[in-house]
Write a protein that holds these residues in place. Structure first.
Motif, PDB file in Angstrom:
ATOM      1  N   THR A 397       0.813  -1.231   0.000  1.00  0.00           N
ATOM      2  CA  THR A 397       0.000   0.000   0.000  1.00  0.00           C
ATOM      3  C   THR A 397       0.840   1.273   0.000  1.00  0.00           C
ATOM      4  O   THR A 397       0.383   2.316  -0.438  1.00  0.00           O
ATOM      5  CB  THR A 397      -0.959   0.032   1.212  1.00  0.00           C
ATOM      6  OG1 THR A 397      -0.202  -0.239   2.396  1.00  0.00           O
ATOM      7  CG2 THR A 397      -2.074  -0.977   1.082  1.00  0.00           C
ATOM      8  N   ASP A 398       2.084   1.188   0.511  1.00  0.00           N
ATOM      9  CA  ASP A 398       2.915   2.398   0.554  1.00  0.00           C
ATOM     10  C   ASP A 398       3.947   2.434  -0.572  1.00  0.00           C
ATOM     11  O   ASP A 398       4.864   3.258  -0.566  1.00  0.00           O
ATOM     12  CB  ASP A 398       3.621   2.505   1.910  1.00  0.00           C
ATOM     13  CG  ASP A 398       4.490   1.278   2.199  1.00  0.00           C
ATOM     14  OD1 ASP A 398       4.412   0.300   1.427  1.00  0.00           O
ATOM     15  OD2 ASP A 398       5.236   1.294   3.193  1.00  0.00           O
ATOM     16  N   ALA A 399       3.797   1.562  -1.570  1.00  0.00           N
ATOM     17  CA  ALA A 399       4.823   1.411  -2.612  1.00  0.00           C
ATOM     18  C   ALA A 399       5.053   2.704  -3.395  1.00  0.00           C
ATOM     19  O   ALA A 399       6.179   3.006  -3.790  1.00  0.00           O
ATOM     20  CB  ALA A 399       4.436   0.284  -3.563  1.00  0.00           C
ATOM     21  N   TYR A 400       3.991   3.489  -3.627  1.00  0.00           N
ATOM     22  CA  TYR A 400       4.139   4.687  -4.455  1.00  0.00           C
ATOM     23  C   TYR A 400       4.763   5.861  -3.693  1.00  0.00           C
ATOM     24  O   TYR A 400       5.249   6.825  -4.296  1.00  0.00           O
ATOM     25  CB  TYR A 400       2.777   5.121  -5.031  1.00  0.00           C
ATOM     26  CG  TYR A 400       1.810   5.638  -3.998  1.00  0.00           C
ATOM     27  CD1 TYR A 400       1.857   6.957  -3.570  1.00  0.00           C
ATOM     28  CD2 TYR A 400       0.847   4.807  -3.443  1.00  0.00           C
ATOM     29  CE1 TYR A 400       0.976   7.434  -2.614  1.00  0.00           C
ATOM     30  CE2 TYR A 400      -0.030   5.263  -2.495  1.00  0.00           C
ATOM     31  CZ  TYR A 400       0.043   6.584  -2.078  1.00  0.00           C
ATOM     32  OH  TYR A 400      -0.825   7.058  -1.119  1.00  0.00           O
ATOM     33  N   GLU A 401       4.758   5.798  -2.351  1.00  0.00           N
ATOM     34  CA  GLU A 401       5.162   6.957  -1.548  1.00  0.00           C
ATOM     35  C   GLU A 401       6.633   7.331  -1.734  1.00  0.00           C
ATOM     36  O   GLU A 401       7.032   8.462  -1.480  1.00  0.00           O
ATOM     37  CB  GLU A 401       4.848   6.708  -0.067  1.00  0.00           C
ATOM     38  CG  GLU A 401       3.347   6.688   0.194  1.00  0.00           C
ATOM     39  CD  GLU A 401       2.990   6.321   1.626  1.00  0.00           C
ATOM     40  OE1 GLU A 401       3.914   6.139   2.444  1.00  0.00           O
ATOM     41  OE2 GLU A 401       1.779   6.214   1.917  1.00  0.00           O
TER      42      GLU A 401
END
Length: 682
Positions: A397-401
């Protein structure tokens, strides 16, 4: 044309890195038609005997599988025949779904056979410890059985399990899977995943491939709320019915809280506790027998938990809502909203719809033809289903951050939805965790579009509460902000560009249903003796009265406007169209006056104009109710100019500045002023 050499190379790679875990899908079709056995059982056997590109070995393997199924597969209606054969011969091998439970009174494990109908059969401790899925709902197995009836101990079960071999994947090595995934490119991998679901990727363009992929996200992501509405014959429910033994398709729609969530009498958790994904076929038919059903569903969709009695229960099942849209999307967007097929208690409940993480545009998927189904190699269904189940334990879920942050128009629910979609798509395409900034950007844009589609429809239904729909993302390095559109929102506006005919105009106001929409007036003038007719308003007495008041006002005041307007030598016909299908408006006095003056003076109204507000029979200005929502409908409908009563100027503070800035606002202080300004007369 697809390159056959590339395809052979890909097949060789698959057979090299996933031996015994792939199968040629045309073989499945061949045997499936003659044997009512689950696809995942069939493909496991085919994987054992037909993992080769040698046609001789394949044919021999197919024959072996057919023989095994005809001899050993237990059909429920033949259970007693098999039991009798087992008694007569003393031993027999069966293929059946076996589940195991611990009998703690005797401290022994007992097996239950699904199709054979046997329960309480003693089983060695070795099997449940070696194959733990026997204890978690059961797996299909080949079981060598014996029959021995002991005269001295008539309470003893006469069935003995000699040997048990799972014909589903008994355990999965996820690390081995990830290592093998690294040997393929993203394009190759997407084609493999699609072939594993039975589709032929060479028949789909890239956009269609991604739309097929996202159907799998509810199977890899916990508590994911997915919606797909589109035409018939596009395989909307196929994934949830055939591809995974871990999802269930609820057909017919009617269900109960006890069945879906928790049965208070038996103290058992319902479908959400037993399956990875609960899919509802034909959303139009979803109906709870319990009054609080939709409310409990909303709670669960938001938090993954629900309360029944004194207990709060948690579950991880995703929801997939699939159904048919029976008209073109252009018509639906103009006249209603994209959630219209839902039952009213869901389709008009913004709190329910706001919990949907993704709306797949089903109208973009082509209708299936026979050549859309692959004859090539893909993963054994059961193997891939188990991989997807294992991937539910991970999160991206935090891959794009690392590369991007989301724009300020996304609220908390929007952010959660986008994160879940990003996580699910990475699990499907890059489960090994190796991806570039460009890879993530593509997935992020896709996720933002799928959520924005939900928000756009919420804006139509719920108004200004859901105003923030301009979804964007910001590059952490360059600080550039990119906005993500929704394809179907562009074009096809109700209020067109360009000058219309004299007597034609658009007004925006509240219809009899309570929704705000666009109404078009078309006027005809003929020689006559001052007769006035109105059509299109049906039996709406208030609309009739408003239009009659308009003609009375003109009779009394036409000389103040122009000597060329005659209410004695001309007849007028005004037709009103309800362009959004929301029920007739009664705010028709001023629009009717302007429409008649326009046709009488042979002067069209300004291009892209929306007329707002109304007047009383005495000429008093009536200000616009819910100005912000009304202007939002004007913008969505394509208006560039808005004619607004001066009395509404004070309410502009309630309207977001960027919405106000998207129009040329033209204020009027009287009915005559409104006519002159609408016709562009100084």
């Amino acid at each position: 044309m697809p390159n056959l050499f590339d395809r052979d190379e890909l097949n060789n790679k698959l057979l090299t890195y996933f031996p015994g875990k792939v199968v040629r899908k045309d073989l499945t079709k061949r045997i499936k038609e003659g044997a009512n056995v689950p696809v995942y059982v069939l493909e496991y056997l085919l994987g054992m005997y037909c993992s080769s590109q040698d046609e001789k070995i394949i044919e021999q393997g197919v024959q072996n599988v057919k023989n095994i199924l005809s001899r050993n597969y237990v059909r429920p209606d033949e259970a007693q025949k098999i039991i009798s054969k087992l008694r007569e011969t003393g031993s027999y091998t069966v293929i059946d779904k076996v589940s195991v439970r611990l009998n703690y009174r005797t401290d022994t494990y007992e097996a239950e056979f699904s199709n054979l109908g046997l329960s309480g059969v003693p089983i060695s401790d070795i099997y449940p410890s070696k194959y733990d899925r026997l204890l978690a709902g059961g797996i299909w197995c080949i079981v060598q059985m014996e029959y021995f009836f002991d005269e001295g101990d008539k309470n003893r079960v006469p069935f003995i399990i000699n040997k048990l071999t799972p014909v589903q994947m008994p355990n999965i090595d996820i690390d081995e899977f990830k290592e093998a995934r690294a040997k393929f490119t993203a394009k190759e991998w997407i084609d493999i995943v699609l072939r594993s679901t039975g589709m032929e990727p060479d028949k789909l363009n890239e956009r269609e491939k991604w739309l097929h992929l996202i159907r799998l996200v509810p199977l890899v992501e916990n508590n994911y709320n997915f919606c797909e509405l589109g035409p018939r014959g596009t395989g909307k429910s196929h994934i949830y019915k055939e591809i995974s033994p871990n999802s269930i398709l609820v057909s017919g729609g009617q269900t109960t809280v006890a069945n879906l969530f928790y049965n208070m009498n038996t103290r058992q958790v319902g479908l959400v506790g037993m399956w990875d994904c609960v899919a509802f076929d034909e959303v139009a038919g979803i109906k709870f027998k319990d009054k609080d059903g939709v409310q409990i569903m909303k709670d669960y969709m938001a938090s993954g938990s629900f309360s029944r009695g004194k207990e709060e229960k948690n579950a991880t099942a995703s929801f997939a809502f699939v159904g048919n849209i029976n008209q073109s999307v252009d018509v639906l967007l103009k006249t209603s909203h994209l959630f219209e097929p839902f039952p009213e208690e869901m389709g008009m409940d913004t709190a329910f719809l706001d919990r949907i993480h993704c709306y797949l545009p089903g109208w973009e998927i082509p209708k299936y033809r026979p050549d859309f189904f692959t004859d090539d190699y893909g993963f054994i269904t059961d193997y891939f289903a188990e991989i997807m189940r294992e991937l539910r334990k991970e999160s991206f879920t935090d891959a794009y951050e690392k590369y991007f942050k989301l724009g300020n128009q996304l609220n908390q629910r929007d952010t959660i939805a986008v994160k879940k979609t990003v996580s699910g798509m990475i699990k499907l395409i890059y489960p090994h965790g190796e991806y570039t900034k460009q890879d993530i950007e593509k997935i992020l844009r896709f996720a933002l579009e799928m959520r924005r589609r939900v928000k756009e429809q919420l804006k139509k239904i719920g108004g200004m509460e859901f105003y923030d729909v301009n979804f964007s993302y910001i590059d952490n390095e360059t600080f550039e902000e990119e906005y993500v559109p929704v394809p179907e929102q562009s074009g096809g506006t109700l209020i067109p560009d360009g000058i219309g005919k004299p007597g034609h105009l658009y007004t925006v106001s509240r219809g009899s249903s309570g929704m705000i929409g666009v109404f078009k007036l078309e006027t005809q003038m003929t020689s006559g003796n001052g007769k006035f007719e109105r059509t299109g308003i049906g039996s709406n007495s208030k609309a009739k009265e408003a239009m009659d008041n308009a003609y009375k006002y003109l009779k009394a005041n036409s000389k103040n406007i122009s000597g060329n307007i005659s209410t004695t030598t001309k007849d007028y016909l005004v037709h009103v169209q309800d362009l959004n299908g929301i029920g007739m408006t009664m705010k028709l006095t001023l629009p009717t006056i302007i429409a008649i003056c326009s046709v009488a003076l042979k002067k069209p109204v300004l291009s892209s104009l929306a007329v707002l507000g109304d007047i009383s029979i005495g000429g008093t200005l009536i200000k616009v109710e819910e100005l912000a929502n009304t202007l939002q409908v004007c913008q969505d409908s394509g208006a560039k100019k808005v004619l607004l009563p001066l009395t509404s100027a004070a309410d502009l503070g309630t309207v977001p500045p960027e919405l106000v800035g998207s129009f040329n606002l033209i204020f009027y202080k009287s009915a005559e002023d409104a006519i002159f300004k609408a016709l562009g007369v100084e």
